[in-house]
Design a protein around this motif. Structure first.
Motif, PDB file in Angstrom:
ATOM      1  N   ASP A   1     102.288-108.764   1.835  1.00 45.05           N
ATOM      2  CA  ASP A   1     101.724-108.302   0.940  1.00 45.05           C
ATOM      3  C   ASP A   1     101.486-106.851   1.470  1.00 45.05           C
ATOM      4  O   ASP A   1     100.376-106.862   2.568  1.00 45.05           O
ATOM      5  CB  ASP A   1      99.999-109.308   0.510  1.00 45.05           C
ATOM      6  N   LEU A   2     101.214-106.033   0.665  1.00 39.31           N
ATOM      7  CA  LEU A   2     100.855-104.121   0.599  1.00 39.31           C
ATOM      8  C   LEU A   2      99.936-103.793   1.377  1.00 39.31           C
ATOM      9  O   LEU A   2      99.211-103.488   2.334  1.00 39.31           O
ATOM     10  CB  LEU A   2     101.387-102.927  -0.264  1.00 39.31           C
ATOM     11  N   ARG A   3      98.373-104.769   0.458  1.00 36.51           N
ATOM     12  CA  ARG A   3      96.960-104.281   0.896  1.00 36.51           C
ATOM     13  C   ARG A   3      96.966-105.057   2.068  1.00 36.51           C
ATOM     14  O   ARG A   3      95.554-104.645   3.013  1.00 36.51           O
ATOM     15  CB  ARG A   3      96.425-105.641  -0.494  1.00 36.51           C
ATOM     16  N   ALA A   4      97.812-106.082   3.317  1.00 36.49           N
ATOM     17  CA  ALA A   4      97.558-106.420   4.274  1.00 36.49           C
ATOM     18  C   ALA A   4      97.944-105.257   5.156  1.00 36.49           C
ATOM     19  O   ALA A   4      97.056-105.575   6.113  1.00 36.49           O
ATOM     20  CB  ALA A   4      98.165-107.603   4.054  1.00 36.49           C
ATOM     21  N   LEU A   5      98.625-104.541   4.800  1.00 35.29           N
ATOM     22  CA  LEU A   5      99.121-103.088   5.594  1.00 35.29           C
ATOM     23  C   LEU A   5      98.054-102.478   5.862  1.00 35.29           C
ATOM     24  O   LEU A   5      98.358-102.002   6.298  1.00 35.29           O
ATOM     25  CB  LEU A   5     100.644-103.035   5.669  1.00 35.29           C
ATOM     26  N   LEU A   6      97.402-102.473   5.417  1.00 35.32           N
ATOM     27  CA  LEU A   6      96.498-101.427   4.826  1.00 35.32           C
ATOM     28  C   LEU A   6      95.419-100.927   5.870  1.00 35.32           C
ATOM     29  O   LEU A   6      94.706-102.024   6.573  1.00 35.32           O
ATOM     30  CB  LEU A   6      95.464-101.017   3.305  1.00 35.32           C
ATOM     31  N   LEU A   7      95.057 -99.729   7.334  1.00 42.20           N
ATOM     32  CA  LEU A   7      94.327 -99.986   8.083  1.00 42.20           C
ATOM     33  C   LEU A   7      93.169-100.549   7.614  1.00 42.20           C
ATOM     34  O   LEU A   7      92.682-100.026   6.542  1.00 42.20           O
ATOM     35  CB  LEU A   7      94.262 -98.841   8.863  1.00 42.20           C
ATOM     36  N   ARG A   8      92.223-100.954   8.605  1.00 44.80           N
ATOM     37  CA  ARG A   8      90.659-101.854   8.029  1.00 44.80           C
ATOM     38  C   ARG A   8      90.373-100.897   8.829  1.00 44.80           C
ATOM     39  O   ARG A   8      90.230 -99.739   9.241  1.00 44.80           O
ATOM     40  CB  ARG A   8      90.678-102.699   9.069  1.00 44.80           C
ATOM     41  N   ALA A   9      88.767-100.620   8.421  1.00 44.68           N
ATOM     42  CA  ALA A   9      87.631 -98.942   8.544  1.00 44.68           C
ATOM     43  C   ALA A   9      87.545-100.158   9.653  1.00 44.68           C
ATOM     44  O   ALA A   9      86.996-100.439   9.894  1.00 44.68           O
ATOM     45  CB  ALA A   9      86.557 -99.117   7.192  1.00 44.68           C
ATOM     46  N   PRO A  10      86.674 -98.725  10.558  1.00 42.82           N
ATOM     47  CA  PRO A  10      86.320 -98.602  11.763  1.00 42.82           C
ATOM     48  C   PRO A  10      84.642 -99.096  12.117  1.00 42.82           C
ATOM     49  O   PRO A  10      83.674 -98.709  10.861  1.00 42.82           O
ATOM     50  CB  PRO A  10      85.774 -97.525  12.481  1.00 42.82           C
ATOM     51  N   ALA A  11      84.096 -99.478  12.309  1.00 41.91           N
ATOM     52  CA  ALA A  11      82.838 -99.728  12.875  1.00 41.91           C
ATOM     53  C   ALA A  11      81.835 -98.611  12.280  1.00 41.91           C
ATOM     54  O   ALA A  11      81.941 -97.783  12.312  1.00 41.91           O
ATOM     55  CB  ALA A  11      82.244-100.287  13.865  1.00 41.91           C
ATOM     56  N   GLY A  12      80.524 -99.145  11.682  1.00 39.75           N
ATOM     57  CA  GLY A  12      79.838 -98.037  10.569  1.00 39.75           C
ATOM     58  C   GLY A  12      80.016 -97.810   9.742  1.00 39.75           C
ATOM     59  O   GLY A  12      79.459 -96.828   8.634  1.00 39.75           O
ATOM     60  N   ALA A  13      81.409 -97.541   9.386  1.00 40.48           N
ATOM     61  CA  ALA A  13      82.477 -96.682   7.668  1.00 40.48           C
ATOM     62  C   ALA A  13      81.410 -97.044   6.475  1.00 40.48           C
ATOM     63  O   ALA A  13      80.432 -98.833   6.554  1.00 40.48           O
ATOM     64  CB  ALA A  13      83.498 -97.258   7.798  1.00 40.48           C
ATOM     65  N   THR A  14      80.948 -96.444   5.926  1.00 38.40           N
ATOM     66  CA  THR A  14      80.813 -97.626   4.239  1.00 38.40           C
ATOM     67  C   THR A  14      81.856 -96.707   3.423  1.00 38.40           C
ATOM     68  O   THR A  14      82.148 -96.285   3.209  1.00 38.40           O
ATOM     69  CB  THR A  14      79.022 -95.607   4.070  1.00 38.40           C
ATOM     70  N   PRO A  15      82.776 -98.377   2.704  1.00 37.68           N
ATOM     71  CA  PRO A  15      83.714 -98.285   2.162  1.00 37.68           C
ATOM     72  C   PRO A  15      82.702 -97.255   0.725  1.00 37.68           C
ATOM     73  O   PRO A  15      82.320 -97.810   0.426  1.00 37.68           O
ATOM     74  CB  PRO A  15      83.246 -99.988   1.875  1.00 37.68           C
ATOM     75  N   ASP A  16      84.072 -97.352   0.976  1.00 32.43           N
ATOM     76  CA  ASP A  16      84.754 -96.319  -0.826  1.00 32.43           C
ATOM     77  C   ASP A  16      84.769 -97.280  -2.031  1.00 32.43           C
ATOM     78  O   ASP A  16      84.794 -97.829  -1.532  1.00 32.43           O
ATOM     79  CB  ASP A  16      85.991 -95.461  -0.995  1.00 32.43           C
ATOM     80  N   LYS A  17      83.097 -97.400  -2.931  1.00 33.74           N
ATOM     81  CA  LYS A  17      83.987 -98.364  -3.762  1.00 33.74           C
ATOM     82  C   LYS A  17      84.738 -98.590  -5.137  1.00 33.74           C
ATOM     83  O   LYS A  17      85.412 -99.778  -5.968  1.00 33.74           O
ATOM     84  CB  LYS A  17      82.101 -98.675  -4.581  1.00 33.74           C
ATOM     85  N   LYS A  18      85.457 -97.603  -4.884  1.00 38.89           N
ATOM     86  CA  LYS A  18      87.047 -97.146  -5.918  1.00 38.89           C
ATOM     87  C   LYS A  18      88.309 -97.725  -5.279  1.00 38.89           C
ATOM     88  O   LYS A  18      88.779 -98.106  -5.684  1.00 38.89           O
ATOM     89  CB  LYS A  18      87.156 -96.002  -6.878  1.00 38.89           C
ATOM     90  N   LEU A  19      88.208 -97.774  -3.649  1.00 37.60           N
ATOM     91  CA  LEU A  19      89.588 -97.842  -3.517  1.00 37.60           C
ATOM     92  C   LEU A  19      89.430 -99.157  -2.094  1.00 37.60           C
ATOM     93  O   LEU A  19      88.904 -98.675  -0.481  1.00 37.60           O
ATOM     94  CB  LEU A  19      89.738 -96.584  -2.076  1.00 37.60           C
ATOM     95  N   THR A  20      88.820-100.076  -2.720  1.00 36.12           N
ATOM     96  CA  THR A  20      88.584-101.113  -2.030  1.00 36.12           C
ATOM     97  C   THR A  20      89.542-101.503  -1.008  1.00 36.12           C
ATOM     98  O   THR A  20      89.476-102.952  -0.492  1.00 36.12           O
ATOM     99  CB  THR A  20      87.420-101.715  -3.200  1.00 36.12           C
ATOM    100  N   GLY A  21      91.072-101.304  -1.149  1.00 38.24           N
ATOM    101  CA  GLY A  21      91.947-101.982  -0.410  1.00 38.24           C
ATOM    102  C   GLY A  21      93.075-103.090  -1.409  1.00 38.24           C
ATOM    103  O   GLY A  21      93.260-103.748  -1.453  1.00 38.24           O
ATOM    104  N   GLY A  22      92.580-103.025  -2.429  1.00 36.28           N
ATOM    105  CA  GLY A  22      93.366-103.063  -3.138  1.00 36.28           C
ATOM    106  C   GLY A  22      94.685-102.519  -4.063  1.00 36.28           C
ATOM    107  O   GLY A  22      94.766-100.724  -3.762  1.00 36.28           O
ATOM    108  N   TRP A  23      94.870-103.300  -4.932  1.00 34.15           N
ATOM    109  CA  TRP A  23      95.563-101.247  -5.761  1.00 34.15           C
ATOM    110  C   TRP A  23      95.158-100.700  -6.773  1.00 34.15           C
ATOM    111  O   TRP A  23      94.181-100.556  -6.905  1.00 34.15           O
ATOM    112  CB  TRP A  23      96.790-102.747  -6.986  1.00 34.15           C
ATOM    113  N   VAL A  24      95.886 -99.392  -6.970  1.00 35.72           N
ATOM    114  CA  VAL A  24      94.892 -98.282  -7.479  1.00 35.72           C
ATOM    115  C   VAL A  24      96.672 -97.546  -7.985  1.00 35.72           C
ATOM    116  O   VAL A  24      97.452 -98.111  -8.385  1.00 35.72           O
ATOM    117  CB  VAL A  24      94.869 -97.370  -6.247  1.00 35.72           C
ATOM    118  N   SER A  25      96.586 -97.169  -9.343  1.00 33.10           N
ATOM    119  CA  SER A  25      97.143 -96.697 -10.535  1.00 33.10           C
ATOM    120  C   SER A  25      97.982 -95.322  -9.522  1.00 33.10           C
ATOM    121  O   SER A  25      97.354 -94.827  -8.917  1.00 33.10           O
ATOM    122  CB  SER A  25      96.673 -96.350 -10.981  1.00 33.10           C
TER     123      SER A  25
END
Length: 270
Positions: A97-121
């Motif tokens: 799954d392409l989404r599982a190949l995305l690098l995960r955020a490091p410790a202390g990071a605040t996630p982007d609410k629009k770029l959550t590791g899922g599909w985008v247009s």
């Protein structure tokens, strides 16, 4: 081949209409993609053998500015499918799954609410570029039949904003054709909107520790003088997948965590 007859016809047929420019562009790009594909198997050979654990990004001491990334782990593959660079995988396809190949955020990071590791247009990906670039990039994405785009973003406590996109194509040849057309050929995608004056990053080493075989990288940095923010970005190519990594920070973007991010994302793809 037979000789031409002495007598000419009374009226010559009308010349055929030239092919549309779009077709000519596509033919040229396919030819370039073929050339890239022919040499793709050699990749960019950076070996891991013999390296010390502290040489690997994310595994050294924290005094050099590196971020504390989670330990990397490759996602499980569907039963019976090979890894992308297995000799049995001629198209160098990432079956995970392409989404599982995305690098995960490091410790202390605040996630982007629009770029959550899922599909985008496609439009969300194109928003990284100026309005003048988007038309040609849309054509390239269409010509090379991009299949999926996944993305993750986060902000670090020092204000560094990070965005990572992964684009999957039907084969390594088509992915290489897109990268050649967007970055190495026309250069329409060589810069991003956040860094319109970006240049090849002189601080990027020729053989970065921890880089994977068969992973190519094109790394850029916005030189001084830059505006309120400085951006760095990189393209990571591996088989059927192309990654775009963007780091942006007010007052200047640190090189060390950016290079670390590029290497680690390459490890996940390679």
């Amino acid at each position: 081949m037979s000789e031409q007859t002495a007598s000419a016809p009374a009226s010559a047929p009308a010349p055929a209409a030239p092919p549309p420019r779009r077709v000519l562009r596509a033919v040229a790009r396919w030819a370039l993609a073929g050339a890239v594909f022919a040499g793709l198997g050699t990749g960019v050979a950076y070996g891991l053998s013999g390296m010390e654990r502290t040489d690997l990004p994310g595994l050294s001491t924290r005094g050099d500015g590196r971020w504390d990334y989670p330990e990397l782990s490759l996602p499980a593959l569907p039963v019976g499918t090979p890894r992308p660079f297995n000799p049995e995988n001629a198209g160098e396809i990432h079956h995970a799954d392409l989404r599982a190949l995305l690098l995960r955020a490091p410790a202390g990071a605040t996630p982007d609410k629009k770029l959550t590791g899922g599909w985008v247009s496609t439009e969300r990906y194109l928003s990284e570029y100026t309005a003048e670039q988007r038309g040609d990039l849309t054509t390239l994405l269409d010509d090379y039949a991009v299949r999926h785009i996944a993305a993750r973003g986060w902000t670090m406590p020092d204000g560094t904003v990070s965005r990572v996109y992964l684009l999957r194509f039907p084969s390594s040849g088509l992915a290489a054709g897109f990268k050649l057309g967007a970055v190495l050929g026309s250069g329409v995608g060589e810069t991003v909107a956040a860094a319109p004056g970006a240049e090849p990053d002189a601080a990027w080493p020729d053989s970065p520790p921890g880089s994977e075989m068969f992973v190519s990288t094109d790394v850029y940095a916005e030189p001084e003088p830059y505006g309120p923010t400085q951006a760095r970005h990189a393209y990571v190519g591996a088989g059927d997948t192309i990654g775009l990594i963007v780091h942006e920070k007010k007052g200047g973007t640190p090189a060390v965590p950016f290079h670390q991010t590029v290497v680690l994302q390459g490890q996940l793809l390679g």
